[in-house]
Write a protein that holds these residues in place. Structure first.
Motif, PDB file in Angstrom:
ATOM      1  N   UNK A   1      40.987  17.034  27.326  1.00  0.00           N
ATOM      2  CA  UNK A   1      39.496  17.672  26.235  1.00  0.00           C
ATOM      3  C   UNK A   1      39.886  19.303  26.264  1.00  0.00           C
ATOM      4  N   UNK A   2      40.092  20.196  25.915  1.00  0.00           N
ATOM      5  CA  UNK A   2      40.366  21.541  25.475  1.00  0.00           C
ATOM      6  C   UNK A   2      39.129  22.410  26.033  1.00  0.00           C
ATOM      7  N   UNK A   3      37.961  22.864  26.133  1.00  0.00           N
ATOM      8  CA  UNK A   3      37.037  22.776  27.190  1.00  0.00           C
ATOM      9  C   UNK A   3      37.439  22.479  28.576  1.00  0.00           C
TER      10      UNK A   3
ATOM     11  N   UNK B   1      41.935  25.869  33.159  1.00  0.00           N
ATOM     12  CA  UNK B   1      43.145  26.787  33.944  1.00  0.00           C
ATOM     13  C   UNK B   1      41.993  28.275  34.928  1.00  0.00           C
ATOM     14  N   UNK B   2      41.314  28.255  34.539  1.00  0.00           N
ATOM     15  CA  UNK B   2      39.775  29.258  35.672  1.00  0.00           C
ATOM     16  C   UNK B   2      39.787  28.712  36.441  1.00  0.00           C
ATOM     17  N   UNK B   3      39.809  28.287  36.627  1.00  0.00           N
ATOM     18  CA  UNK B   3      40.236  27.246  38.048  1.00  0.00           C
ATOM     19  C   UNK B   3      41.094  27.591  39.053  1.00  0.00           C
ATOM     20  N   UNK B   4      42.448  27.599  38.202  1.00  0.00           N
ATOM     21  CA  UNK B   4      44.153  27.338  39.091  1.00  0.00           C
ATOM     22  C   UNK B   4      43.494  29.056  38.996  1.00  0.00           C
TER      23      UNK B   4
ATOM     24  N   UNK C   1      47.613  29.982  24.155  1.00  0.00           N
ATOM     25  CA  UNK C   1      48.431  29.908  22.443  1.00  0.00           C
ATOM     26  C   UNK C   1      47.477  29.022  21.590  1.00  0.00           C
ATOM     27  N   UNK C   2      47.796  28.944  20.421  1.00  0.00           N
ATOM     28  CA  UNK C   2      47.064  28.249  19.768  1.00  0.00           C
ATOM     29  C   UNK C   2      47.356  26.985  19.824  1.00  0.00           C
ATOM     30  N   UNK C   3      47.984  26.055  20.719  1.00  0.00           N
ATOM     31  CA  UNK C   3      48.119  24.868  20.586  1.00  0.00           C
ATOM     32  C   UNK C   3      48.207  24.392  22.345  1.00  0.00           C
ATOM     33  N   UNK C   4      48.442  25.078  23.422  1.00  0.00           N
ATOM     34  CA  UNK C   4      48.701  24.828  24.764  1.00  0.00           C
ATOM     35  C   UNK C   4      48.776  26.048  25.460  1.00  0.00           C
ATOM     36  N   UNK C   5      47.708  25.104  26.797  1.00  0.00           N
ATOM     37  CA  UNK C   5      47.935  26.351  27.625  1.00  0.00           C
ATOM     38  C   UNK C   5      49.119  25.601  28.987  1.00  0.00           C
TER      39      UNK C   5
ATOM     40  N   UNK D   1      53.721  23.104  31.096  1.00  0.00           N
ATOM     41  CA  UNK D   1      52.353  23.351  30.184  1.00  0.00           C
ATOM     42  C   UNK D   1      52.063  22.310  29.294  1.00  0.00           C
ATOM     43  N   UNK D   2      50.345  22.246  29.394  1.00  0.00           N
ATOM     44  CA  UNK D   2      49.691  21.532  28.851  1.00  0.00           C
ATOM     45  C   UNK D   2      49.001  21.856  27.251  1.00  0.00           C
ATOM     46  N   UNK D   3      49.944  20.506  26.334  1.00  0.00           N
ATOM     47  CA  UNK D   3      49.112  20.901  25.179  1.00  0.00           C
ATOM     48  C   UNK D   3      47.958  20.769  24.665  1.00  0.00           C
TER      49      UNK D   3
END
Lengths: 274, 201
Positions: free
Chosen positions: A156-158, A164-167, A178-182, A210-212
């Motif tokens: 789930x993108x959100x 990501x913010x937590x890490x 980027x537009x496809x992944x974190x 990478x998490x797409x």
């Protein structure tokens, strides 16, 4: 049970360099211009470091960096407020401002020590690499510079952004979007200066996970990270393990069990400065 | 290679000659003509014209008839049609080859592979690769630019110590369509030759 560490011992002194530099600079200025100029120099250098720490705090939102920033601002100002009286018995005199700041220096220093002991102000790169290598067998000549697709999961993108913010906030990994992944880049202690203050970070050459948004998870392990292990480990297993470790972290985060992530990393028993 | 292709290749190599159109004009103008008649008409050497006419005969553009007329036998050439048409169906040439591709072959990257892979900027597939060939001072780099399909396939190639996987299996994992099998096999065969990829014995 005592874990056998797979990483080489950390002998990196990069973290101590700022302190060593400020003492040498202060000492040199003191020799040339006198003791007051020396301590003022150290005070100014601490304030400069505090500003860098503030940038890091804003970038990472880490509580450790915020405490460190306030501590260093107090410390730098405190040092500047110390007066030097060459003819008095007590040559370094604490002005009332210095005394006031000293209380705050002690308060934030204790808080910072607590943060250090509990590893909240520590970048977790080594903890992550140690955890990834735990059940990996040895394997010679297995390194390849190619990234490895690990798995496909429901994302789930959100939720991924929140993860990501937590890490980032807990200094576990630095996220890049980027537009496809974190892309998550684990950072070892001593490497954070380049990551936080360096221009145009080339994270592709580093170790990353990478998490797409489509759900594909891939892993890349850089050669220097691989060579940081005592033995040649099976590279396929190591990449797979690192990818699955982050997938497990993501699952913990989704289930609101973030503490399990920290617990898992703390189990690696990596020192607070390593 | 197919007979049709050979004919087209012969025609192609002769039609580009500077005198080709002149000889074709003679063939078009005359009912039939011998090599010596055409050569004398155009001021060319007889062997040049003979060679061209024979090539046209092999390409099925002209027919020839042996005549003697109380002297040494020779050939008279006649244009079959004023419209020269070729069609080359690559399906016919390559279909059999594709159907026999060994998709069940299991592969992975070789240990100590001499290749480095370059990722497409910002993407999770490779755009090119560099293979080191030779030893010492003779060592050379061979750079191969990959199609996106090949790049995605190689991105999913098992590691040197990973499990061997079938080509179809890797293609499925990489979401590559079956139509792309030929180009995948092309790069796989090349990489097998250069020892970048190894197959399960």
């Amino acid at each position: 049970m005592q874990r056998i560490k797979k990483l080489k011992p950390d002998r990196n002194i990069t973290g101590l360099l700022p302190a060593i530099f400020s003492l040498i600079a202060g000492g040199c200025v003191a020799v040339i211009f006198g003791p007051k100029a020396g301590i003022d120099t150290i005070g100014v250098i601490i304030l400069v470091y505090a500003t860098f720490s503030l940038i890091a705090a804003i970038k990472t939102e880490s509580i450790g960096y915020w405490v460190s920033t306030i501590y260093m601002y107090c410390m730098g100002t405190y040092v500047i407020f110390i007066e030097f009286r060459p003819y008095a018995a007590k040559k370094f005199y604490l002005t009332s401002e210095a005394k006031f700041l000293f209380i705050w220096v002690i308060f934030f220093m204790l808080w910072l020590i607590y943060m250090l002991i509990t590893k909240r102000s520590k970048w977790r790169g080594r903890d992550i690499m140690e955890a990834a290598a735990q059940d990996v067998a040895e394997g010679e000549n297995t390194y390849t510079s190619r990234p490895r697709p690990v798995d496909r999961i429901n994302i789930d993108k959100e939720q991924l952004f929140a993860f990501a913010k937590y890490l980032k906030k807990n200094l576990i990994a630095m996220p890049y979007y980027d537009h496809e992944k974190v892309i998550f880049v684990p950072v070892k202690m001593g490497e954070e200066y380049g990551i936080l203050f360096g221009p145009n970070i080339s994270y592709w050459d580093r170790t990353w996970i990478s998490f797409e948004y489509s759900g594909d998870v891939s892993v890349n392990i850089s050669k220097d990270y691989y060579l940081d292990y005592k033995e040649d480990l099976s590279f396929d297993q190591l990449c797979d393990s690192l990818g699955n470790l982050f997938i497990k972290f993501y699952e913990h985060f989704k289930n609101q069990e973030e503490v399990r992530i920290i617990d898992h990393l703390n189990e690696m028993k990596i020192g607070p400065f390593s | 290679m197919s007979e049709k292709y050979n004919k087209l290749a012969t025609f192609g190599s002769f039609i580009s000659k500077s005198y080709a159109l002149d000889i074709l004009k003679v063939l078009y103008t005359y009912q039939d003509v011998s090599a010596s008649e055409a050569a004398s008409r155009l001021g060319l050497h007889i062997n040049t014209v003979q060679e061209f006419l024979e090539a046209m005969y092999r390409s099925d553009i002209v027919s020839r008839e042996e005549v003697s007329e109380k002297k040494r036998p020779y050939f008279r050439y006649k244009l079959k049609s004023s419209v020269i048409k070729f069609d080359l169906n690559l399906d016919e040439i390559f279909r059999n080859h594709q159907e026999s591709l060994p998709t069940e072959m299991k592969i992975r990257e070789s240990k100590s592979s001499p290749a480095t892979f370059n990722r497409a900027k910002g993407n999770l597939f490779f755009s090119s690769m560099v293979i080191m060939i030779g030893e010492g001072r003779e060592r050379k780099e061979k750079r191969i630019n990959l199609t996106k399909t090949q790049g995605v396939f190689l991105y999913n190639l098992p590691f040197p110590d990973g499990q061997f996987q079938g080509i179809a299996e890797i293609m499925a994992k990489a979401k590559i369509k079956k139509e792309n099998l030929a180009e995948i096999m092309d790069i796989v065969n090349l990489l097998l030759d250069y020892n970048v990829v190894e197959k399960q014995q």
